[in-house]
Structure formats: C-alpha cells, structure tokens
Enzyme design. Structure first.
Site, PDB file in Angstrom:
ATOM      1  N   CYS A 148       0.828  -1.197   0.000  1.00 28.46           N
ATOM      2  CA  CYS A 148       0.000   0.000   0.000  1.00 28.46           C
ATOM      3  C   CYS A 148       0.871   1.260   0.000  1.00 28.46           C
ATOM      4  O   CYS A 148       1.500   1.582  -0.995  1.00 28.46           O
ATOM      5  CB  CYS A 148      -0.975  -0.040   1.175  1.00 28.46           C
ATOM      6  SG  CYS A 148      -2.420   1.026   0.955  1.00 28.46           S
ATOM      7  N   HIS A 157      -3.932  -5.756   1.170  1.00 24.23           N
ATOM      8  CA  HIS A 157      -3.678  -6.023   2.583  1.00 24.23           C
ATOM      9  C   HIS A 157      -4.156  -7.439   2.913  1.00 24.23           C
ATOM     10  O   HIS A 157      -5.079  -7.957   2.303  1.00 24.23           O
ATOM     11  CB  HIS A 157      -4.438  -5.027   3.460  1.00 24.23           C
ATOM     12  CG  HIS A 157      -3.928  -3.634   3.383  1.00 24.23           C
ATOM     13  ND1 HIS A 157      -2.724  -3.248   3.917  1.00 24.23           N
ATOM     14  CD2 HIS A 157      -4.477  -2.509   2.839  1.00 24.23           C
ATOM     15  CE1 HIS A 157      -2.543  -1.960   3.719  1.00 24.23           C
ATOM     16  NE2 HIS A 157      -3.590  -1.484   3.056  1.00 24.23           N
TER      17      HIS A 157
END
Length: 486
Positions: free
Chosen positions: A332, A428
């Site tokens: 991310c 994630h």
C-alpha cells in the site's frame, strides 16, 4: 437485549482482547453476540461486509462473534495523519479531516451516529459487548465524550472497569478512577477485572479485597497473562517491538516502524513461520544488512512517512539491500514509496505537496479523493490469496504492466520490477494465505510451514474464551449485562 461495556484504567490494559474473549465465550454458550466500540483511534483498520472500514480490533471481535465485520460495530474511527490531524471516518466512510481542537469541540454532535449504530446492533442480537477507549479517568476529556461514560450514560449501558496489574499500581488505578470521576459516572460502574496477572492469583487476594472495600465495587475475577494473545492481530502500534536475533537456518524479514505505520498486522502471519524471524525496526536503528526481505508497510500519510524514512537513513539501507540482491515488498503506502514520485496536490493526507520516491519501481502515484474499500481474491506468484484493498490514489507506470496480482473479477494490481526483486501491491492481508506466504518465502530461499493463519487466530480466541470462563464470573457479568435490557 442485553449489553455491557468494558472500560479501562488506561490505554493498553487489554480491553480489546478481553472483549474479544468474552464475545467468543458467550458465542460458545449459544448466544448471538455483537461487538461495539463507539469511537476508536487507529491506523489499523479492516474492510467490512457493507463496504466501509472499522478498527482492526472490532474486526477481530466480529471474528470472535463468528459474524462478518460491519460498520455499525465502530461508527466513529479516527485515523491519525501527519500534521496533528486525523481523518474522520463515520459509519465506515470518510467524513472529513479534523484537528485535535475541532474534534473535541464537535464530537458531541456524533453521539447520534453512535447511538444509531448501537441500537441497530442491539436489535439484531442477544448481547452487545462494548469496548471503551482510553480511560474514564481522563476527566479533562469528559465534556462531549462519546467513547466512555458519555456513551454509557446516553445508552444506559452498565460498565465493568479493567485494570492492568502488570504495569503496576493497579490498586491506585482502580480506586483513583472512582475518586476522580463524576459520581453519576461512577454509578454506572458495576465492578472491576484485574488483567495480566503473572504468578499465583491467590497472592493478590488481599489487594483484590482492598480494592473492593476502597472503591465500593465488586470484583469479577483476576485474569492471568494469556499467552494466546500473541497469536492475535494487534491494533495498536504500542505493541510493536524488535524480534529476537536470527536463529540458525532462519531468514530475517525486516520492516521499519514508520511514524504513521498502518495495517502492520499484514505481517503477523510471518510469526507462524519457523523458518522466519520478523524484525520490526524502530527509529534510531538501521535496517539489518542481513535481512533477506525488507517490507515497506502501509502508511496513513505516505509523503510524511517517506520523509521520515529518509530522516532515519532507511532509504540508504533499502537501496543498499537492493544492490546486494535483496528482495523488497511494498504494501500500500510502501508500494507508493517504491516508485519515482508521490504526488498529493489536494492535501489528501496532510499538507499538499509531492516528493521523489525511492525509484526502485518504475511507477508514479497520484493521490486523489475517493478511497478503494473492498475485499479481494485472486492469484499472485502462482498461488491464491484473499485480502482487501484500502487505499487512495492511483499508481501507474511501465512496471505496472507487470502486475503482481490478478483478481478474480479480472482486475490487476501492483507492479514488479524488471529484475523481479521488487514488488509493490495494494492488497492487505496477503500473507494470511499459507500458499501465498509459501510462494513469497520461496523467493528468498525460505521454506514455508503451511500454517493456517485464520485457523490459528480462531484457536487463540477459543483458548482465551476458555481461560475467561475459568478466571471470570461470566454468569455475574451476564447479570450485569441484563440490566441494559430493563
């Protein structure tokens, strides 16, 4: 329907774990249970079944209840950013950015949102188990409070206070709470729990009775130090610490602890791997040269954390690692940092600006309003994975033409460098899948153990629930919860 609230004498006294354990204990008794936290502050969040986000602790508590996470479980979430401000999430969606002053002034207006979520949950289950935030003893924050006694009194939910004996001063912490809070707030508290006791609980019998006498509250039990807690995902960065030195025949995975690190529980599954040592590198220390893999974690403020990375000299360590042939994984915000440039023209995550990235991936990121929040499944490294997206911005460039992942819905994600040693992804929870974890470890010469992370978490919740049945008077706690139904 019944409800109870667990507040603490301070932060990190174990509220989240005890709430999760009590949720699982009640579910194991055949009850329908939902977790609830009126207000949370955390950069560790999870995507919900209704397409929003809540604190990681409430997502874990939903797992304990054997239900899908929902935005009503944590209606107000504050995500700290770089410039002493926080992103305000209400019912799973971004509502704005707040500084400390205007949040304290405006939080009372959020009580209606909080109560609406609470009543929706309560209407659909047997018991709601509520977690407070910080401590009701922070009387300087009492005006407009929605996290502790402000909620408890508005909703008519009785409170049980948790004290942490491991940090010391638990008698003063509990009795002192009674002394400083408003008498009407104190009347909401039905008793206390002593948490994190090491040794024979009988040794604290005198202290336990003295708390009862001095505070005027009954005790519901003494909970020992629970080893199973280490197998649960953590929400608060306070738990991050350096792992033990590398063992013989093991490989080291290193991750720098950035000031606004987010979703660091992405790395928790690596703790199950016998061939891996995970080291969370604190500020002031270099990234170890012997690391086989460096992970750049998620960040709530990519530009600010990129500046912090350079301030610590970690950018030099990462580049040196790459020159030596080491592998790098960016998750991310860490993925964004690996590119040539990160641009935030609109000040989405703090002051507007842009900065050069590490230049290890031939991509560029532009931050823009609108957040991707969705569960995902797909294939990467020829292995399956499941996880979630939670990010803002778009990352484009030649290396994105070699995507890391392909989702089941046909979309692609991430980028891989031409030499294959640098990977970036927005996914994630990637490492929770044993096959995906094994595939990644194989790239750095380590053998994956194949442990099922989700099963490990579930087993830990059952172990904690069993311990709480032994050490707490759950029947008496349920009698307290039934007061809310009257």
């Amino acid at each position: 329907m019944a409800a109870m609230m667990f507040q603490g004498t301070g932060s990190d006294v174990g509220k989240s774990v005890l709430v999760a354990g009590i949720c699982r204990a009640l579910v194991n008794r055949g009850l329908s249970v939902r977790p609830f936290k009126p207000q949370n502050m955390s950069n560790n969040a999870a995507v919900t079944s209704d397409g929003g986000e809540i604190g990681r602790a409430q997502a874990l508590q939903a797992i304990a209840c054997r239900v899908a996470p929902h935005t009503d479980m944590n209606p107000v979430l504050l995500k700290p950013q770089a410039d002493h401000s926080s992103q305000l999430i209400v019912h799973g969606r971004v509502r704005g950015t707040l500084g400390g002053g205007n949040y304290r002034a405006g939080r009372a207006a959020l009580l209606g949102d909080v109560l609406a979520s609470y009543h929706r949950l309560r209407a659909g289950c047997d018991v709601v188990v509520v977690e407070g935030a910080g401590s009701p003893a922070e009387i300087n924050l009492r005006g407009g409070d929605i996290a502790n006694m402000g909620f408890a009194r508005a909703a008519g939910v009785p409170v049980i206070l948790i004290g942490d004996i491991d940090r010391g001063g638990v008698i003063a912490a509990i009795v002192g709470t009674r002394a400083v809070i408003d008498p009407a707030d104190a009347a909401m508290i039905r008793g206390f729990i002593i948490n994190k006791f090491r040794g024979d609980p009988a040794l604290f019998e005198d202290g336990y009775r003295q708390i009862e006498a001095l505070a005027g509250w009954r005790g519901f039990g003494v909970v020992p130090w629970l080893a199973a807690t280490a197998r649960l995902p953590s929400e608060d960065a306070v738990v991050l610490e350096r792992a033990s030195p590398v063992g013989a025949g093991r490989v080291l995975v290193a991750c720098p602890i950035l000031p606004r690190i987010a979703n660091f529980d992405d790395l928790d599954p690596l703790k199950l791997e016998p061939a891996v040592d995970l080291e969370m590198v604190p500020p002031g220390r270099p990234i170890p040269a012997e690391a086989a893999l460096i992970v750049l974690p998620g960040s709530k403020a990519t530009l600010a954390d990129l500046a912090a990375l350079r301030h610590e000299g970690w950018d030099v360590d990462v580049r040196a690692h790459h020159r030596r042939g080491g592998a790098i994984l960016g998750l991310c915000g860490g993925y964004q940092m690996l590119g040539h440039r990160v641009i935030d023209r609109d000040g989405i995550e703090g002051p507007a600006g842009e900065a050069a990235g590490l230049g290890l991936l031939n991509v560029e990121t532009t931050l823009a309003p609108g957040k991707a929040l969705r569960p995902v499944r797909g294939q990467a490294l020829n292995a399956p994975f499941h996880g979630y997206e939670m990010h803002i911005g778009e990352t484009l460039g030649p290396d994105a033409a070699r995507p890391f992942a392909r989702f089941d819905d046909g979309r692609v994600d991430g980028a891989v460098s031409t030499d294959g040693r640098v990977i970036g992804t927005y996914v994630h929870g990637l490492l929770a899948d044993a096959a995906q974890r094994t595939a990644l470890l194989g790239r750095i010469g380590a053998q994956g153990g194949g442990a099922d992370y989700d099963a490990s978490v579930d087993a830990a919740l059952d172990e904690i629930a069993d311990a709480l049945e032994r050490y707490l008077d759950i029947d008496a706690i349920m009698a307290v919860a039934s007061e809310a139904a009257r």
